[in-house]
Design a protein around this motif. Sequence first.
Motif, PDB file in Angstrom:
ATOM      1  N   THR A   1      -0.458  -4.075   9.068  1.00  0.00           N
ATOM      2  CA  THR A   1       0.186  -3.288   8.023  1.00  0.00           C
ATOM      3  C   THR A   1       1.498  -2.729   8.558  1.00  0.00           C
ATOM      4  OG1 THR A   1      -1.994  -2.693   7.169  1.00  0.00           O
ATOM      5  CG2 THR A   1      -0.142  -1.348   6.431  1.00  0.00           C
ATOM      6  N   ASP A   2       2.586  -2.887   7.787  1.00  0.00           N
ATOM      7  CA  ASP A   2       3.876  -2.403   8.285  1.00  0.00           C
ATOM      8  C   ASP A   2       3.950  -0.873   8.220  1.00  0.00           C
ATOM      9  OD1 ASP A   2       4.935  -1.542   5.730  1.00  0.00           O
ATOM     10  OD2 ASP A   2       5.542  -3.586   5.316  1.00  0.00           O
ATOM     11  N   ASP A   3       4.906  -0.320   8.959  1.00  0.00           N
ATOM     12  CA  ASP A   3       5.037   1.131   9.084  1.00  0.00           C
ATOM     13  C   ASP A   3       5.218   1.824   7.734  1.00  0.00           C
ATOM     14  OD1 ASP A   3       4.756   0.973  11.825  1.00  0.00           O
ATOM     15  OD2 ASP A   3       6.899   1.126  12.241  1.00  0.00           O
ATOM     16  N   ALA A   4       6.024   1.244   6.860  1.00  0.00           N
ATOM     17  CA  ALA A   4       6.280   1.869   5.560  1.00  0.00           C
ATOM     18  C   ALA A   4       4.994   1.974   4.738  1.00  0.00           C
ATOM     19  CB  ALA A   4       7.345   1.086   4.787  1.00  0.00           C
ATOM     20  N   GLU A   5       4.168   0.932   4.764  1.00  0.00           N
ATOM     21  CA  GLU A   5       2.918   0.956   4.021  1.00  0.00           C
ATOM     22  C   GLU A   5       1.922   1.935   4.655  1.00  0.00           C
ATOM     23  OE1 GLU A   5      -0.026  -0.063   1.097  1.00  0.00           O
ATOM     24  OE2 GLU A   5       2.150   0.089   1.152  1.00  0.00           O
ATOM     25  N   LEU A   6       1.871   1.981   5.987  1.00  0.00           N
ATOM     26  CA  LEU A   6       0.993   2.949   6.643  1.00  0.00           C
ATOM     27  C   LEU A   6       1.392   4.376   6.281  1.00  0.00           C
ATOM     28  CD1 LEU A   6       0.277   1.738  10.295  1.00  0.00           C
ATOM     29  CD2 LEU A   6      -1.285   1.819   8.354  1.00  0.00           C
ATOM     30  N   LEU A   7       2.683   4.626   6.241  1.00  0.00           N
ATOM     31  CA  LEU A   7       3.180   5.950   5.875  1.00  0.00           C
ATOM     32  C   LEU A   7       2.834   6.278   4.425  1.00  0.00           C
ATOM     33  CD1 LEU A   7       4.637   8.293   7.167  1.00  0.00           C
ATOM     34  CD2 LEU A   7       6.795   7.293   6.424  1.00  0.00           C
ATOM     35  N   ARG A   8       2.973   5.304   3.543  1.00  0.00           N
ATOM     36  CA  ARG A   8       2.614   5.512   2.139  1.00  0.00           C
ATOM     37  C   ARG A   8       1.128   5.831   2.009  1.00  0.00           C
ATOM     38  NH1 ARG A   8       0.138   3.638  -1.964  1.00  0.00           N
ATOM     39  NH2 ARG A   8      -0.598   1.734  -0.978  1.00  0.00           N
ATOM     40  N   LEU A   9       0.304   5.049   2.703  1.00  0.00           N
ATOM     41  CA  LEU A   9      -1.136   5.275   2.665  1.00  0.00           C
ATOM     42  C   LEU A   9      -1.502   6.643   3.258  1.00  0.00           C
ATOM     43  CD1 LEU A   9      -2.384   1.724   3.705  1.00  0.00           C
ATOM     44  CD2 LEU A   9      -2.656   2.806   1.458  1.00  0.00           C
ATOM     45  N   ALA A  10      -0.778   7.057   4.292  1.00  0.00           N
ATOM     46  CA  ALA A  10      -1.063   8.330   4.959  1.00  0.00           C
ATOM     47  C   ALA A  10      -0.951   9.520   4.011  1.00  0.00           C
ATOM     48  CB  ALA A  10      -0.131   8.519   6.150  1.00  0.00           C
ATOM     49  N   GLY A  11      -0.099   9.395   3.007  1.00  0.00           N
ATOM     50  CA  GLY A  11       0.073  10.488   2.050  1.00  0.00           C
ATOM     51  C   GLY A  11      -0.638  10.261   0.740  1.00  0.00           C
ATOM     52  N   SER A  12      -1.466   9.223   0.658  1.00  0.00           N
ATOM     53  CA  SER A  12      -2.023   8.802  -0.631  1.00  0.00           C
ATOM     54  C   SER A  12      -3.223   9.617  -1.113  1.00  0.00           C
ATOM     55  CB  SER A  12      -2.393   7.317  -0.592  1.00  0.00           C
ATOM     56  OG  SER A  12      -3.453   7.101   0.322  1.00  0.00           O
ATOM     57  N   THR A  13      -3.911  10.310  -0.214  1.00  0.00           N
ATOM     58  CA  THR A  13      -5.054  11.135  -0.621  1.00  0.00           C
ATOM     59  C   THR A  13      -5.035  12.440   0.177  1.00  0.00           C
ATOM     60  OG1 THR A  13      -6.596  10.312   1.070  1.00  0.00           O
ATOM     61  CG2 THR A  13      -6.500   9.075  -1.020  1.00  0.00           C
ATOM     62  N   ALA A  14      -5.749  13.433  -0.314  1.00  0.00           N
ATOM     63  CA  ALA A  14      -5.833  14.709   0.397  1.00  0.00           C
ATOM     64  C   ALA A  14      -6.460  14.515   1.782  1.00  0.00           C
ATOM     65  CB  ALA A  14      -6.644  15.713  -0.423  1.00  0.00           C
ATOM     66  N   GLU A  15      -7.488  13.666   1.849  1.00  0.00           N
ATOM     67  CA  GLU A  15      -8.136  13.410   3.139  1.00  0.00           C
ATOM     68  C   GLU A  15      -7.153  12.824   4.145  1.00  0.00           C
ATOM     69  OE1 GLU A  15     -12.185  11.294   4.727  1.00  0.00           O
ATOM     70  OE2 GLU A  15     -10.961  10.126   3.339  1.00  0.00           O
ATOM     71  N   ARG A  16      -6.385  11.845   3.716  1.00  0.00           N
ATOM     72  CA  ARG A  16      -5.415  11.212   4.621  1.00  0.00           C
ATOM     73  C   ARG A  16      -4.292  12.171   4.995  1.00  0.00           C
ATOM     74  NH1 ARG A  16      -5.209   5.339   4.925  1.00  0.00           N
ATOM     75  NH2 ARG A  16      -7.140   4.512   4.091  1.00  0.00           N
TER      76      ARG A  16
ATOM     77  N   ARG B   1      -0.612   4.915  14.643  1.00  0.00           N
ATOM     78  CA  ARG B   1       0.603   4.213  15.060  1.00  0.00           C
ATOM     79  C   ARG B   1       1.749   5.202  14.968  1.00  0.00           C
ATOM     80  NH1 ARG B   1       2.373  -0.364  11.511  1.00  0.00           N
ATOM     81  NH2 ARG B   1       0.634  -1.522  12.375  1.00  0.00           N
ATOM     82  N   HIS B   2       2.461   5.368  16.042  1.00  0.00           N
ATOM     83  CA  HIS B   2       3.540   6.359  16.131  1.00  0.00           C
ATOM     84  C   HIS B   2       2.962   7.721  15.734  1.00  0.00           C
ATOM     85  CE1 HIS B   2       6.094   2.924  16.741  1.00  0.00           C
ATOM     86  NE2 HIS B   2       5.757   2.439  15.568  1.00  0.00           N
ATOM     87  N   GLU B   3       3.516   8.363  14.714  1.00  0.00           N
ATOM     88  CA  GLU B   3       3.026   9.670  14.267  1.00  0.00           C
ATOM     89  C   GLU B   3       2.092   9.553  13.062  1.00  0.00           C
ATOM     90  OE1 GLU B   3       3.477  12.502  15.951  1.00  0.00           O
ATOM     91  OE2 GLU B   3       4.614  11.344  17.419  1.00  0.00           O
ATOM     92  N   THR B   4       1.740   8.346  12.678  1.00  0.00           N
ATOM     93  CA  THR B   4       0.923   8.138  11.483  1.00  0.00           C
ATOM     94  C   THR B   4      -0.532   7.852  11.859  1.00  0.00           C
ATOM     95  OG1 THR B   4       2.839   7.217  10.330  1.00  0.00           O
ATOM     96  CG2 THR B   4       0.676   6.790   9.362  1.00  0.00           C
ATOM     97  N   VAL B   5      -1.432   8.723  11.402  1.00  0.00           N
ATOM     98  CA  VAL B   5      -2.862   8.501  11.598  1.00  0.00           C
ATOM     99  C   VAL B   5      -3.316   7.576  10.474  1.00  0.00           C
ATOM    100  CG1 VAL B   5      -5.138   9.569  11.744  1.00  0.00           C
ATOM    101  CG2 VAL B   5      -3.130  10.765  12.672  1.00  0.00           C
ATOM    102  N   ALA B   6      -3.717   6.369  10.848  1.00  0.00           N
ATOM    103  CA  ALA B   6      -4.087   5.351   9.868  1.00  0.00           C
ATOM    104  C   ALA B   6      -5.564   5.408   9.494  1.00  0.00           C
ATOM    105  CB  ALA B   6      -3.753   3.968  10.414  1.00  0.00           C
ATOM    106  N   PHE B   7      -6.403   5.934  10.406  1.00  0.00           N
ATOM    107  CA  PHE B   7      -7.832   6.017  10.129  1.00  0.00           C
ATOM    108  C   PHE B   7      -8.444   7.095  10.998  1.00  0.00           C
ATOM    109  CE2 PHE B   7     -12.282   5.021  10.954  1.00  0.00           C
ATOM    110  CZ  PHE B   7     -12.772   4.831   9.666  1.00  0.00           C
ATOM    111  N   PHE B   8      -9.350   7.863  10.401  1.00  0.00           N
ATOM    112  CA  PHE B   8     -10.146   8.824  11.148  1.00  0.00           C
ATOM    113  C   PHE B   8     -11.504   8.910  10.472  1.00  0.00           C
ATOM    114  CE2 PHE B   8     -11.819  13.151  11.762  1.00  0.00           C
ATOM    115  CZ  PHE B   8     -11.956  13.134  13.138  1.00  0.00           C
ATOM    116  N   GLY B   9     -12.550   8.450  11.150  1.00  0.00           N
ATOM    117  CA  GLY B   9     -13.866   8.536  10.544  1.00  0.00           C
ATOM    118  C   GLY B   9     -14.939   7.835  11.352  1.00  0.00           C
ATOM    119  N   THR B  10     -16.148   8.020  10.894  1.00  0.00           N
ATOM    120  CA  THR B  10     -17.308   7.400  11.520  1.00  0.00           C
ATOM    121  C   THR B  10     -17.238   5.891  11.317  1.00  0.00           C
ATOM    122  OG1 THR B  10     -18.587   9.371  11.015  1.00  0.00           O
ATOM    123  CG2 THR B  10     -19.818   7.407  11.587  1.00  0.00           C
ATOM    124  N   MET B  11     -17.629   5.172  12.332  1.00  0.00           N
ATOM    125  CA  MET B  11     -17.595   3.716  12.318  1.00  0.00           C
ATOM    126  C   MET B  11     -18.994   3.194  12.593  1.00  0.00           C
ATOM    127  SD  MET B  11     -15.841   0.859  12.198  1.00  0.00           S
ATOM    128  CE  MET B  11     -14.464   1.815  11.670  1.00  0.00           C
TER     129      MET B  11
END
Length: 139
Positions: free
Chosen positions: A109-124, A82-92
């Motif tokens: 999920t709102d933009d602020a939460e997606l952005l928070r999640l985007a920085g929450s792990t090294a993988e993300r 969504r916008h510049e935030t990658v919310a998911f990348f992986g095998t499905m």
Amino acid sequence: MHSTTLQADNRAEVAAALAQDRLIVACLCAAWCGTCSSYRAAFEELAMRHPEKYFLWVDIEDHADLVGDLDVENFPTLLIQRHETVAFFGTMLPDPNVANRLISTIAATDDAELLRLAGSTAERRDWQAQCNLRRLMHA
């Protein structure tokens, strides 16, 4: 609306669509992959269930210049952004109900939460740096 298949002659159209304010759901597959071939109908069904989102089918071998550096380990691989935030990348799992739940959850999920999640792990954080389809289309 159905999904769009990335082709050599529609890159400008796809780049313009990616720039819009819609959730992007991209399936990264390969023509030789039997699982991908059978998943194609499920992906089209998902696109019809979510007409307000942009669904893009990308053959990773035909478009290696665009996605060749992405770490696609298995098929099908989904990239949801969504916008510049990658919310998911992986095998499905090739089950449209699993993908539908994931897409619906991310859409809610709102933009602020997606952005928070985007920085929450090294993988993300890696997803943000390497998997942004908007940036890859303009590279």
